[in-house]
Write a protein that holds these residues in place. Structure first.
Motif, short mmCIF file in Angstrom:
data_model
loop_
_atom_site.label_atom_id
_atom_site.label_comp_id
_atom_site.label_asym_id
_atom_site.label_seq_id
_atom_site.Cartn_x
_atom_site.Cartn_y
_atom_site.Cartn_z
N GLY A 49 34.07 101.35 11.04
CA GLY A 49 35.45 100.90 11.23
C GLY A 49 36.47 101.94 10.84
N THR A 83 39.19 99.33 12.98
CA THR A 83 38.76 97.99 13.37
C THR A 83 39.51 96.96 12.52
OG1 THR A 83 36.97 97.90 11.72
CG2 THR A 83 36.45 98.87 13.89
N GLU A 84 39.51 95.72 13.03
CA GLU A 84 40.21 94.65 12.32
C GLU A 84 39.58 94.41 10.95
OE1 GLU A 84 40.46 91.12 14.59
OE2 GLU A 84 41.78 91.99 16.12
N THR A 85 38.23 94.49 10.89
CA THR A 85 37.56 94.25 9.60
C THR A 85 37.97 95.30 8.58
OG1 THR A 85 35.64 93.29 10.74
CG2 THR A 85 35.32 94.05 8.47
N ARG A 87 40.66 97.18 8.58
CA ARG A 87 42.08 97.04 8.25
C ARG A 87 42.33 95.86 7.31
NH1 ARG A 87 44.88 98.18 14.20
NH2 ARG A 87 44.51 100.45 14.21
N MET A 88 41.64 94.72 7.55
CA MET A 88 41.81 93.56 6.69
C MET A 88 41.28 93.84 5.28
SD MET A 88 43.47 91.33 8.32
CE MET A 88 43.27 89.95 7.20
#
Length: 343
Positions: A49, A83-85, A87-88
């Motif tokens: 990610g 990736t969203e993961t 970034r979160m």
């Protein structure tokens, strides 16, 4: 001496902190390393990610670099989550870790830079308002046993001030929770610093009779009404200690001799005397002022107590004397009571 002296006039008391310095540092370092290690581990397992704008390859060193930069700053943009993961995780975990690390660093700076000054100021405030405390001068064998017995009898160690010139003795006193002062107790300023005039009582056990008597003289000069108990080891000095102003003079050598002599006339006499002297015994001595409902009643014959002596004014009367047959207001009595803690 009256009123409150300025804070700057006091030699500062100290009191043992809850956690040793090295342990405090290790806890903080361990917590920071744990947070950083957790972030590195998550970034490594989710390295797909992340994107490296420099060479396009994410190595373990890149993960360490990216994690440390993310925790300590906002990053440089050479490695970014894509990736969203990822970034979160950075938004919800790394950012709070950054806040925690900053707070830990600030807390450490407070402990090792500001807290010392703060504690000195706080102890000076407590010291200035100290009253009803017990001052123990000398924390050798006799002084330390006296403090332990006081604590065993319910005395709050925070209301005990120990003066000594030995670091080891003061360290032992701090472990018991007492306030301590490394100073010369024969000097007026030392005794003023511990507010001896406002003390409940003073115990002197300096180790040398001449030093103890000099301290008694100094205390009595500064605090005419404070009860003073002193330990002397030579019988010839007992009268000198009383003339210096001591209310109670204890000679441990003589007392030991009394106990030894008692064993020759009964094997249980010394045992009972020791039982009376310590809070750990089955019975204990108590001195108190008579209550209103006891006025007019005899010293003997009360439930759960054996009256021994009545102090009325400057005189003492035994339980067998006629004066002890009717207690009066203001009388002080000495009695034996059961020690409920050991029954």
């Amino acid at each position: 001496m009256s009123g409150k002296a300025p804070l700057g006039n006091y030699r500062t008391l100290t009191r043992k902190s809850g956690l040793p310095l090295w342990a405090d540092v290790m806890v903080r370092v361990g917590f920071v390393l744990g947070l950083v290690g957790m972030a590195i581990a998550v970034h490594w397992f989710d390295r797909e990610g992340l994107k490296d704008n420099y060479d396009g390859h994410i190595s373990f060193l890149d993960i360490v670099y990216f994690t440390m930069i993310s925790i300590t700053t906002t990053g440089y943009g050479d490695i970014v989550p894509v990736t969203e993961t990822a970034r979160m995780f950075d938004a919800l975990v790394v950012t709070p870790i950054r806040v925690f690390v900053v707070l830990i660093f600030l807390g450490t700076a407070y402990n090792f830079v500001l807290q010392k000054s703060w504690n000195r100021w706080r102890m000076k405030i407590l010291q200035r308002n100290l009253t009803g405390h017990i001052v123990v001068i000398g924390f050798g064998v006799s002084g330390s046993e006296a403090v332990k017995e006081l604590i065993g009898r319910g005395q709050n160690p925070r209301q005990i001030v120990v003066i000594d010139s030995g670091d080891d003795n003061l360290e032992n006193a701090e472990k018991l929770g007492c306030n301590v002062l490394n100073a010369d107790a024969t000097r007026d300023q030392t005794l003023v610093s511990v507010r001896v005039r406002q003390a409940k009582s003073v115990i002197v056990s300096a180790g040398r009779d001449d030093t103890s008597i000099l301290i008694v003289l100094t205390v009595r000069h500064l605090a005419p009404n404070v009860p003073i108990s002193v330990v002397v080891r030579a019988s010839d000095n007992e009268l000198l200690a009383r003339q210096a102003g001591a209310n109670n003079v204890i000679n441990p050598v003589n007392f030991a001799g009394f106990l030894l002599a008692g064993t020759c006339h009964g094997e249980h006499i010394s045992e009972y005397m020791s039982d009376l002297a310590t809070v750990k015994g089955r019975v204990m001595l108590r001195e108190r002022v008579v209550s209103k409902d006891e006025i007019g009643k005899p010293l003997r014959g009360r439930e759960n107590a054996v009256g021994l002596r009545v102090y009325r004014g400057e005189k003492a009367y035994g339980f067998w004397e006629p004066e002890a047959g009717s207690l009066q207001a203001g009388d002080t009595i000495v009695e034996i009571i059961p020690n409920v803690d050991t029954l």
